[in-house]
Design an enzyme around this catalytic site. Structure first.
Site, PDB file in Angstrom:
ATOM      1  N   CYS A 132      -3.038  28.893   4.438  1.00 20.19           N
ATOM      2  CA  CYS A 132      -2.052  28.121   3.679  1.00 20.19           C
ATOM      3  C   CYS A 132      -2.724  27.597   2.415  1.00 20.19           C
ATOM      4  O   CYS A 132      -3.659  26.794   2.496  1.00 20.19           O
ATOM      5  CB  CYS A 132      -1.531  26.965   4.523  1.00 20.19           C
ATOM      6  SG  CYS A 132      -0.410  25.862   3.637  1.00 20.19           S
ATOM      7  N   GLU A 147       3.927  -4.763   9.934  1.00 25.89           N
ATOM      8  CA  GLU A 147       4.022  -3.375  10.389  1.00 25.89           C
ATOM      9  C   GLU A 147       4.601  -3.328  11.799  1.00 25.89           C
ATOM     10  O   GLU A 147       4.121  -4.023  12.695  1.00 25.89           O
ATOM     11  CB  GLU A 147       2.656  -2.691  10.366  1.00 25.89           C
ATOM     12  CG  GLU A 147       2.632  -1.292  10.939  1.00 25.89           C
ATOM     13  CD  GLU A 147       3.656  -0.354  10.294  1.00 25.89           C
ATOM     14  OE1 GLU A 147       4.316   0.391  11.041  1.00 25.89           O
ATOM     15  OE2 GLU A 147       3.799  -0.377   9.046  1.00 25.89           O
ATOM     16  N   CYS A 159       1.059  31.984  -2.985  1.00 27.58           N
ATOM     17  CA  CYS A 159       1.076  32.223  -1.543  1.00 27.58           C
ATOM     18  C   CYS A 159       1.904  33.460  -1.233  1.00 27.58           C
ATOM     19  O   CYS A 159       3.027  33.614  -1.733  1.00 27.58           O
ATOM     20  CB  CYS A 159       1.655  31.010  -0.811  1.00 27.58           C
ATOM     21  SG  CYS A 159       1.740  31.201   0.984  1.00 27.58           S
ATOM     22  N   ASP A 185       6.940  -0.498   1.220  1.00 31.62           N
ATOM     23  CA  ASP A 185       6.743   0.952   1.260  1.00 31.62           C
ATOM     24  C   ASP A 185       7.493   1.485   2.474  1.00 31.62           C
ATOM     25  O   ASP A 185       6.896   1.845   3.483  1.00 31.62           O
ATOM     26  CB  ASP A 185       5.240   1.264   1.349  1.00 31.62           C
ATOM     27  CG  ASP A 185       4.944   2.757   1.281  1.00 31.62           C
ATOM     28  OD1 ASP A 185       5.872   3.539   1.049  1.00 31.62           O
ATOM     29  OD2 ASP A 185       3.770   3.119   1.475  1.00 31.62           O
ATOM     30  N   CYS A 207       9.217   7.282  -1.208  1.00 25.76           N
ATOM     31  CA  CYS A 207       8.963   8.718  -1.093  1.00 25.76           C
ATOM     32  C   CYS A 207      10.247   9.526  -1.172  1.00 25.76           C
ATOM     33  O   CYS A 207      10.202  10.758  -1.075  1.00 25.76           O
ATOM     34  CB  CYS A 207       8.214   9.030   0.200  1.00 25.76           C
ATOM     35  SG  CYS A 207       9.084   8.521   1.701  1.00 25.76           S
TER      36      CYS A 207
END
Length: 415
Positions: free
Chosen positions: A167, A299, A85, A345, A371
């Site tokens: 991008c 959730e 990039c 998660d 994550c």
């Protein structure tokens, strides 16, 4: 050897670079920088690699450490490559454009291992698995806008927007919002796994924009459809607007397979799927436990819970709970009976407040999808205090060219 130095200087002027300090670069740190020392003080250096000798420009100071950018590479690592990039070193969207893809995965593995060692006291060799493609993968991109309406991305730790015409990590089928001017931002472009395209914005939408649907960020429908269908064979999932869905096209399948392998759910099992989103793992866990089992899918986000209900309303073995994980652990009667397996998660901040309640469910196994390796390590340490030991751990490069890494960890109850 690829050219080094020129790409990192893009956008910087007015400084005699020869007067800037030089440092020897040490190991990678969580967040994409590498650790060096300047006059005895720790400095986190972006755009560098372990073992390099670089000239740096300090960008931020604190009592504990400095932040800096490498503006010239004097001695390059063999893992350094020419970035794909032209905006590498200027835009804040990527951390590792200058790093060979295999070396990127080694850096991510080092970070996961270091966090486990430092925060959980666990020494573990980590291998980060490749997930292709490594370019053109991002199916959701949120663009900021410059004062004159050009879409772009912010510089690292800055509100300044860098205009972007192309991008390299953006999916080629995304709506082409960069070809137009916008009266305000943000502007989110989305393409689903079924090819549906959506733009989410409060800005006036250019009439010539070729897209299936446009939805306002205020939640009001503007034109076209606002719901997308994501497909992970054999299931379809409804995702409304900016609702959460993995951004790499192979991420959902990769994580489903990893979670199912880790959970080892059996027919008739009771499973808790916490922070369940639109029900990605719930659907497959329900397949595994069958009609004699139960999956309690929790959730907190209202829209995510509604989308899960649309996708899973016909599953008799699924109990959908629209509540926070902490709230459901206290209040839901099905969870009060205990479960055999937990899948969680959580968001990037982790599940610290929920860990005691999760442990109290008495599951034989907890599968933790993370994550953020620091949050994972902290929660693994807390689980250890409640009788759970870290077992197998897999890590995946689901965000190529960035410092982000996804882990799937097994925590087994110690009898």
């Amino acid at each position: 050897m690829p050219s080094v130095g020129s790409w990192a200087r893009a956008g910087w002027s007015g400084v005699n670079e020869s007067s800037l300090p030089v440092v020897e670069v040490g190991p990678v740190a969580h967040g994409g920088s590498c650790v060096a020392r300047l006059d005895g003080q720790v400095v986190f250096v972006r755009h560098s690699l372990p073992g390099e000798r670089v000239r740096i420009r300090v960008t931020d100071t604190s009592k504990r450490f400095l932040r800096a950018d490498a503006v010239e590479v004097l001695e390059a690592s063999p893992d350094r490559v020419e970035p794909p990039c032209a905006l590498a070193g200027t835009c804040g969207g990527c951390d590792f454009q200058h790093v060979d893809p295999a070396a990127q995965r080694r850096l991510l593995a080092d970070v996961v291992a270091e966090q486990l060692s430092r925060l959980a006291g666990i020494e573990r060799d980590v291998v980060v698995e490749e997930v292709r493609p490594t370019l053109g993968w991002r199916t959701r991109v949120t663009w900021s806008t410059t004062p004159d309406g050009r879409p772009g991305l912010r510089k690292h730790r800055s509100h300044e927007v860098v205009p972007v015409d192309h991008c390299p990590i953006a999916h080629p089928d995304l709506p082409d919002v960069t070809a137009h001017r916008w009266d305000s931002g943000p502007v989110e472009a989305i393409v689903s796994s079924t090819g549906q395209r959506l733009v989410v914005t409060d800005a006036a939408v250019p009439a010539e924009l070729d897209v299936d649907g446009v939805a306002g960020t205020d939640g009001h429908r503007r034109a076209g459809g606002t719901r997308l269908t994501e497909h992970v064979a054999p299931h379809d999932f409804t995702v409304t607007g900016s609702g959460f869905w993995q951004v790499h096209p192979e991420a959902a399948r990769t994580l489903v397979d990893a979670v199912l392998d880790a959970a080892e759910a059996r027919p008739g099992d009771r499973v808790a799927d916490l922070y369940a989103g639109v029900g990605l793992f719930t659907a497959f866990l329900a397949d595994a436990v069958g009609p004699d089992g139960l999956v309690v899918s929790v959730e907190a986000d209202r829209q995510g819970a509604r989308d899960a209900r649309r996708s899973l309303h016909g599953r008799s073995e699924v109990r959908l709970v629209a509540d926070s994980t902490e709230g459901a652990l206290r209040r839901d009667p099905a969870l009060a009976e205990g479960v055999d397996v937990v899948v969680l998660d959580p968001p990037r901040t982790g599940a610290r407040k929920a860990v005691p309640g999760v442990a109290a469910l008495g599951a034989r196994r907890v599968v933790y999808v993370a994550c953020d390796p620091a949050a994972l390590a902290r929660d693994v340490a807390t689980f250890a205090e409640h009788g759970y030991r870290l077992g197998p751990l897999r890590a995946f490069a689901l965000f190529p060219m960035t410092h982000h890494v996804e882990c799937v960890a097994v925590l087994d109850r110690v009898d």
